[in-house]
Design an enzyme around this catalytic site. Structure first.
Site, PDB file in Angstrom:
ATOM      1  N   HIS A  61       0.833  -1.207   0.000  1.00  0.00           N
ATOM      2  CA  HIS A  61       0.000   0.000   0.000  1.00  0.00           C
ATOM      3  C   HIS A  61       0.869   1.259   0.000  1.00  0.00           C
ATOM      4  O   HIS A  61       0.673   2.171  -0.820  1.00  0.00           O
ATOM      5  CB  HIS A  61      -0.901  -0.027   1.240  1.00  0.00           C
ATOM      6  CG  HIS A  61      -1.830   1.133   1.355  1.00  0.00           C
ATOM      7  ND1 HIS A  61      -3.140   1.095   0.929  1.00  0.00           N
ATOM      8  CD2 HIS A  61      -1.641   2.391   1.857  1.00  0.00           C
ATOM      9  CE1 HIS A  61      -3.713   2.260   1.164  1.00  0.00           C
ATOM     10  NE2 HIS A  61      -2.826   3.068   1.731  1.00  0.00           N
ATOM     11  N   GLU A  62       1.847   1.302   0.898  1.00  0.00           N
ATOM     12  CA  GLU A  62       2.689   2.492   1.018  1.00  0.00           C
ATOM     13  C   GLU A  62       3.668   2.627  -0.143  1.00  0.00           C
ATOM     14  O   GLU A  62       4.024   3.744  -0.531  1.00  0.00           O
ATOM     15  CB  GLU A  62       3.440   2.464   2.348  1.00  0.00           C
ATOM     16  CG  GLU A  62       2.540   2.515   3.575  1.00  0.00           C
ATOM     17  CD  GLU A  62       1.631   3.739   3.581  1.00  0.00           C
ATOM     18  OE1 GLU A  62       2.042   4.792   3.054  1.00  0.00           O
ATOM     19  OE2 GLU A  62       0.506   3.634   4.106  1.00  0.00           O
TER      20      GLU A  62
END
EC number: 3.4.24.85
Length: 521
Positions: free
Chosen positions: A173-174
């Site tokens: 996600h990051e």
């Protein structure tokens, strides 16, 4: 319930960490050197929270963000479209989940429960246990989103899968946010990992001023990149799960049954003639089992259909039966055997005058090497002097003949769900003796957790809720679409506030009711 030892270890561990941090920061001798060490290593510690940030990966992030710029542009455009659609779809999804939860709460009210005790034995003819079961309405409740509480609806022995999948989903996600930010010329300060109580996660540190200077569409690409990458990761997980039999084909084969990988110590399937690790199950009653899905479907069919019967010749019936005194159980079913018998089962049948009779028979001798039936007519095909004997058991109890050649069939008496929850199986059978039977299970279980958690992270983060990605996606979307339509920023901000408020209330209601449903049972 959550094991007390786990709670003690977690709370005790965090207490030691926090007190050590507090003592070192208060020490005259170690304060400066300790704080310098924390700063140089990018560490920060607070109660039940530890965070690590580094610039070691900055070069890699910049390399990824500047490679094949046109392809990345299209990639994050797809992500932006997906993010906006997901943001609005999340309202429908949360609303549907909330309605399902409320319906389940109504279905699980005291008046809807029914219970019965069931006994089983796995000595000479069956496996033994006693338990109670509730109404079937709650067993088939399938929700896209469900609150997960370790130790309650998440088995403690699967916590490793859970937290590993959470960490990987968070990192992916990051990474999405970081690459998108570099692609949009936003300064990337660093990447980090944190641990909150027992939940791991990741984050990226972006230069806020640069974020505020770029256009709303560019902001959308950055804010949507995280959930877009989670969605893609979930799709890749599904693909890997589908192709797993092909990937493992040189080492494992499938389609011939299910392999027993574990039998719980309290399982009713344990016993001299029960199931053992390494057994290959091919049939449950007359239901063929070729894979895990067949096993589950067969158990469901057995659980929700009336007990099946077995054909027995009149001569065998006369030879095996003996005078009995039948009586009614509390649930209305009929018993005609000694309650303490581990080998005999009460059977009912209709004689030639269509009168229902009951007889106590040795279970194994009565059902072994016989065809299944529902009525006497099913038995007349093979022999005119045969009867269909049906086990007279408690409401939710079933007699199940489990075929696992070359061993003798296991006769299981109990609730089918107990067999489902206490016996672990796999569709993958090793081609060579040195191969582990657990490896495919480990891979399959982890991929399933990765799909579920990465997908959940995409859905939940898309919700227009305060402090989630959905808040920034909504703000950027409104800036991109309403600025030219509504000149007054206060009106636009008010619209955004009420949407965020609605999303926050909807999410909070789902989490609160979900927690109540999980913990109150």
């Amino acid at each position: 319930m959550i094991p007390v030892s786990l709670v003690v270890v977690v709370v005790g561990g965090w207490t030691v960490v926090y007190l050590t941090d507090l003592v070192l920061k208060s020490s005259v001798y170690f304060k400066h050197s300790y704080e310098d060490w924390l700063e140089s290593n990018g560490l920060s510690i607070s109660p039940f929270h530890i965070r690590w940030q580094t610039a070691v990966f900055n070069r890699a992030f910049y390399s990824w963000g500047r490679r094949k710029a046109r392809m990345l542009y299209q990639w994050f455009n797809f992500g932006m479209v997906f993010g906006v659609i997901a943001m609005f779809s999340s309202f429908f999804l949360l609303g549907k989940t909330l309605m399902q939860t409320l319906a389940q709460m109504m279905a699980d009210s005291p008046s809807s429960y029914s219970s019965s005790s069931s006994s089983s034995s796995s000595s000479s003819s069956s496996s033994s246990s006693s338990s109670s079961s509730s109404s079937s309405s709650s067993l088939h409740n399938e929700q896209v989103l469900q609150v997960v509480v370790p130790g309650i609806n998440l088995p403690v022995n699967q916590l490793t899968y859970f937290f590993a999948a959470v960490l990987i989903s968070g990192v992916v996600h990051e990474i999405g946010h970081g690459i998108a930010a570099i692609r949009e010329q936003v300064r990337f300060n660093g990447f980090g990992i944190f641990l909150f109580i027992i939940y791991p996660g990741a984050f990226v540190d972006l230069f806020t001023t640069h974020l505020q200077l770029i256009s709303p569409v560019q902001q959308l690409r950055i804010f949507c990149a995280g959930i877009w990458h989670n969605f893609v990761l979930a799709l890749l997980g599904i693909l890997a799960l589908v192709l797993l039999p092909v990937i493992l084909l040189p080492f494992y084969y499938t389609g011939v049954g299910v392999l027993i990988t574990e039998v719980a110590e309290d399982s009713p399937a344990i016993g001299p003639r029960g199931l053992f690790v390494g057994d290959l199950v091919t049939h449950l009653q007359d239901c063929p089992v070729t894979n895990v899905q067949d096993w589950n479907e067969c158990l469901d069919t057995i659980a929700y259909e009336p007990q099946i019967g077995y054909c027995i010749s009149a001569s065998t019936l006369q030879q095996l039966s003996f005078p009995v005194r039948a009586y009614k159980r509390l649930d209305g079913s009929t018993e005609c055997c000694n309650n303490h018998s581990l080998t005999d089962v009460c059977f009912s049948y209709r004689n030639n005058f269509n009168k229902r009779l009951h007889t106590c028979l040795p279970a194994r001798k009565a059902v072994e090497a016989t065809q299944v039936c529902r009525t006497n007519k099913d038995c007349k095909k093979s022999s005119s002097s045969s009867f269909c004997i049906i086990p007279s058991l408690e409401t939710h109890t079933r007699l199940i003949k489990v075929k696992h050649p070359p061993q003798i069939d296991m006769l299981y008496v109990g609730h089918p769900l107990h067999l489902h929850y206490t016996v672990s199986i796999t569709s993958f059978i090793p081609r060579f003796n040195f191969l582990s039977i657990d490896l495919p299970v480990v891979v399959e279980t982890f991929v399933k957790y990765l799909i579920s958690l990465s997908g959940a992270l995409a859905i939940v983060n898309a919700v227009p809720c305060f402090a989630l990605d959905g808040q920034w996606i909504l703000n950027s979307f409104l800036d991109a679409t309403l600025t030219s339509v509504i000149g007054d920023n206060d009106v636009k901000d008010l619209i955004g506030f009420f949407i965020l408020l609605g999303g926050s209330v909807l999410l909070a209601a789902n989490v609160t009711l979900g927690l109540w449903m999980v913990t109150a049972r």
